[in-house]
Design a protein around this motif. Structure first.
Motif: not given
Length: 202
Positions: A69-82, A105-115
């Motif tokens: 569990h984490y309070d916040f999770v960020s995700l930044l991926i895809g440039v290498n796919n392109q 990872f954000a304990s099911g709290k969608n709003e705490r995931v930042i894409i």
């Protein structure tokens, strides 16, 4: 006892802050900005590698033991796919898996995931002899997947591509390798991240 927030940053070279010191990467700057706002937060845990595609990040997460569990999770991926001319359809499958994983990872709290949207490397000196219009068009297609998946799973979505394109004309925006972004650019991304986290906590 005061709660200290934890932050997991998932991604590739942009998350690590390739070509700048680690403390000048956006996850680290984000925590510094939050501390200035009197928000307690640990140093970020970064799971990212230069060159990783979405499937390589997914593969790594399947075989790595992280905190649950984490309070916040960020995700930044895809440039290498392109960059490797991989299909947007495959990316969609990977990305959906990664977003679900991030929510877990954000304990099911969608709003705490930042894409975060994928920056446009076509604006860098490295791409001088490349087809910039084509790169921009392809990155936009990947970013549509990121944005729509964020909406579908009710996570936060931050556009950093627009600034990357506008700001990249400034020499100070680009790191010394001519391909990645400088502290100044990471600071722009981090300010958006810190504001999003602050709003979530309020």
């Amino acid at each position: 006892m005061q709660h200290i927030n934890s932050f997991l940053a998932l991604g590739d070279s942009y998350t690590i802050g390739e070509a700048v010191p680690i403390h000048e990467s956006f996850p680290y700057i984000t925590t510094q900005l939050l501390r200035k706002k009197k928000i307690s937060i640990y140093a970020p845990e970064i799971v990212a590698k230069t060159g990783w595609t979405s499937s390589e990040l997914a593969e790594h997460l399947l075989h790595t033991q992280l905190n649950h569990h984490y309070d916040f999770v960020s995700l930044l991926i895809g440039v290498n796919n392109q960059y490797r001319n991989l299909s947007v359809d495959n990316f969609l499958n990977d990305f959906e898996f990664l977003v679900k994983k991030a929510i877990h990872f954000a304990s099911g709290k969608n709003e705490r995931v930042i894409i975060l949207s994928i920056p446009d490397w076509g604006c860098t000196p490295f791409a001088t002899d490349k087809n910039k219009e084509q790169i921009a068009k392809e990155i936009d297609a990947f970013n549509i997947v990121c944005k729509q998946t964020a909406k579908q799973y009710h996570t936060n979505f931050i556009d950093i591509t627009t600034e990357t394109r506008e700001f990249s004309l400034e020499p100070k925006a680009i790191a010394s390798d001519g391909l990645h972004f400088s502290y100044e650019t990471h600071l722009i991304w981090a300010k958006k991240m810190a504001n999003a986290i602050q709003q979530i906590l309020e």
